[in-house]
Design a protein around this motif. Structure first.
Motif, PDB file in Angstrom:
ATOM      1  N   ILE A  82       0.836  -1.205   0.000  1.00 14.61           N
ATOM      2  CA  ILE A  82       0.000   0.000   0.000  1.00 14.61           C
ATOM      3  C   ILE A  82       0.871   1.256   0.000  1.00 14.61           C
ATOM      4  N   ASP A  83       0.587   2.137  -0.941  1.00 15.95           N
ATOM      5  CA  ASP A  83       1.224   3.447  -1.005  1.00 15.95           C
ATOM      6  C   ASP A  83       0.405   4.307  -1.964  1.00 15.95           C
ATOM      7  N   PHE A  84      -0.507   5.081  -1.413  1.00 15.80           N
ATOM      8  CA  PHE A  84      -1.345   5.952  -2.232  1.00 15.80           C
ATOM      9  C   PHE A  84      -1.556   7.277  -1.513  1.00 15.80           C
ATOM     10  N   THR A  85      -2.065   8.247  -2.266  1.00 19.75           N
ATOM     11  CA  THR A  85      -2.277   9.588  -1.738  1.00 19.75           C
ATOM     12  C   THR A  85      -3.747   9.958  -1.851  1.00 19.75           C
ATOM     13  N   VAL A  86      -4.259  10.596  -0.814  1.00 16.50           N
ATOM     14  CA  VAL A  86      -5.629  11.105  -0.800  1.00 16.50           C
ATOM     15  C   VAL A  86      -5.538  12.627  -0.856  1.00 16.50           C
ATOM     16  N   ASP A  87      -6.185  13.229  -1.860  1.00 19.77           N
ATOM     17  CA  ASP A  87      -6.197  14.683  -2.011  1.00 19.77           C
ATOM     18  C   ASP A  87      -7.335  15.249  -1.169  1.00 19.77           C
TER      19      ASP A  87
ATOM     20  N   ILE B 195     -12.998   4.474   2.100  1.00 19.24           N
ATOM     21  CA  ILE B 195     -12.335   3.203   1.813  1.00 19.24           C
ATOM     22  C   ILE B 195     -11.690   3.315   0.445  1.00 19.24           C
ATOM     23  N   ARG B 196     -10.391   3.078   0.395  1.00 18.43           N
ATOM     24  CA  ARG B 196      -9.613   3.099  -0.844  1.00 18.43           C
ATOM     25  C   ARG B 196      -8.663   1.907  -0.829  1.00 18.43           C
ATOM     26  N   ASN B 197      -8.644   1.160  -1.926  1.00 16.76           N
ATOM     27  CA  ASN B 197      -7.690   0.045  -2.069  1.00 16.76           C
ATOM     28  C   ASN B 197      -7.754  -0.939  -0.903  1.00 16.76           C
ATOM     29  N   ASP B 198      -8.963  -1.235  -0.423  1.00 11.73           N
ATOM     30  CA  ASP B 198      -9.179  -2.120   0.732  1.00 11.73           C
ATOM     31  C   ASP B 198      -8.526  -1.594   2.006  1.00 11.73           C
ATOM     32  N   VAL B 199      -8.417  -0.276   2.102  1.00  8.80           N
ATOM     33  CA  VAL B 199      -7.895   0.385   3.292  1.00  8.80           C
ATOM     34  C   VAL B 199      -8.950   1.370   3.799  1.00  8.80           C
ATOM     35  N   VAL B 200      -9.205   1.328   5.101  1.00  4.66           N
ATOM     36  CA  VAL B 200     -10.092   2.292   5.742  1.00  4.66           C
ATOM     37  C   VAL B 200      -9.223   3.462   6.182  1.00  4.66           C
ATOM     38  N   VAL B 201      -9.485   4.635   5.632  1.00  6.78           N
ATOM     39  CA  VAL B 201      -8.773   5.856   6.001  1.00  6.78           C
ATOM     40  C   VAL B 201      -9.758   6.695   6.793  1.00  6.78           C
ATOM     41  N   ALA B 202      -9.398   7.020   8.035  1.00  8.19           N
ATOM     42  CA  ALA B 202     -10.323   7.725   8.919  1.00  8.19           C
ATOM     43  C   ALA B 202      -9.668   8.942   9.554  1.00  8.19           C
TER      44      ALA B 202
ATOM     45  N   LEU C 183      -5.331  -6.326  13.636  1.00  6.50           N
ATOM     46  CA  LEU C 183      -5.715  -5.748  12.356  1.00  6.50           C
ATOM     47  C   LEU C 183      -4.506  -5.018  11.776  1.00  6.50           C
ATOM     48  N   LYS C 184      -4.290  -5.146  10.479  1.00  9.75           N
ATOM     49  CA  LYS C 184      -3.147  -4.480   9.855  1.00  9.75           C
ATOM     50  C   LYS C 184      -3.387  -2.972   9.808  1.00  9.75           C
ATOM     51  N   ILE C 185      -2.411  -2.224  10.305  1.00  9.26           N
ATOM     52  CA  ILE C 185      -2.467  -0.765  10.351  1.00  9.26           C
ATOM     53  C   ILE C 185      -1.448  -0.206   9.363  1.00  9.26           C
ATOM     54  N   PHE C 186      -1.808   0.899   8.723  1.00  8.56           N
ATOM     55  CA  PHE C 186      -0.925   1.550   7.762  1.00  8.56           C
ATOM     56  C   PHE C 186      -0.502   2.913   8.294  1.00  8.56           C
ATOM     57  N   ASN C 187       0.633   3.386   7.817  1.00  2.00           N
ATOM     58  CA  ASN C 187       1.140   4.705   8.183  1.00  2.00           C
ATOM     59  C   ASN C 187       0.391   5.786   7.410  1.00  2.00           C
ATOM     60  N   THR C 188       0.310   6.967   7.998  1.00  3.45           N
ATOM     61  CA  THR C 188      -0.238   8.124   7.306  1.00  3.45           C
ATOM     62  C   THR C 188       0.721   9.289   7.488  1.00  3.45           C
TER      63      THR C 188
ATOM     64  N   ASP D 230      -2.427  19.466   1.721  1.00  6.14           N
ATOM     65  CA  ASP D 230      -3.714  18.822   1.454  1.00  6.14           C
ATOM     66  C   ASP D 230      -3.562  17.389   0.966  1.00  6.14           C
ATOM     67  N   LEU D 231      -2.352  16.865   0.992  1.00  3.63           N
ATOM     68  CA  LEU D 231      -2.122  15.510   0.514  1.00  3.63           C
ATOM     69  C   LEU D 231      -1.832  14.570   1.683  1.00  3.63           C
ATOM     70  N   LEU D 232      -2.653  13.559   1.787  1.00  4.23           N
ATOM     71  CA  LEU D 232      -2.488  12.550   2.827  1.00  4.23           C
ATOM     72  C   LEU D 232      -1.957  11.285   2.179  1.00  4.23           C
ATOM     73  N   ARG D 233      -0.751  10.906   2.562  1.00  3.26           N
ATOM     74  CA  ARG D 233      -0.150   9.670   2.049  1.00  3.26           C
ATOM     75  C   ARG D 233      -0.480   8.533   3.004  1.00  3.26           C
TER      76      ARG D 233
END
Length: 143
Positions: free
Chosen positions: A42-47, A64-71, A127-132, A137-140
């Motif tokens: 996983i490595d994507f950006t949310v604008d 939800i993006r790419n089977d990842v919950v971003v909250a 549960l697998k956790i991802f870095n942010t 305005d860009l959230l990686r």
């Protein structure tokens, strides 16, 4: 009284009321199927200046993006976790505003803190956790 006679005595309306919730709850779709793979690489950006930003504007909101919950947690910080639950690998995890903000799987009720630790006895698997990382305005979201 035999089962058939009992069901006939209830009438069609009562039988429908008893059977319909089970049929609905037992139906399958891709989100409820067990055995899905936890996302990797996983490595994507949310604008946040676009539509996703509106969906993450308030504390407790999630996408939800790419089977990842971003909250946006209840403290206003961004957190991310796998949508695929560690219990039976169902794609049912979302962010809920209880107990200070947790990840919860709607399929079997598994609950996890924001670090991925299980909060109930449904599973002992984290549960697998991802870095942010927020830059303007860009959230990686990444591993």
């Amino acid at each position: 009284m035999e089962r058939k006679a009992f069901l006939r005595s209830l009438g069609a309306g009562a039988a429908f009321a008893l059977v319909f919730p089970c049929v609905q709850g037992c139906s399958s779709d891709s989100d409820g199927e067990p055995g899905q793979e936890v996302p990797t690489g996983i490595d994507f950006t949310v604008d946040l200046s676009g539509p996703d930003g509106l969906s993450l504007e308030n504390n407790g909101d999630f996408i939800i993006r790419n089977d990842v919950v971003v909250a946006r947690n209840l403290q206003g910080e961004f957190v991310a976790a796998s949508r695929i639950c560690s219990h039976e690998q169902n794609a049912g995890v979302s962010f809920v505003e209880i107990q200070g903000g947790i990840f919860e799987c709607e399929v079997h009720g598994s609950r996890f803190d924001q670090n991925g630790a299980p909060l109930n006895s449904i599973t002992q698997n984290p549960l697998k956790i991802f870095n942010t990382d927020l830059q303007g305005d860009l959230l990686r979201v990444f591993e």
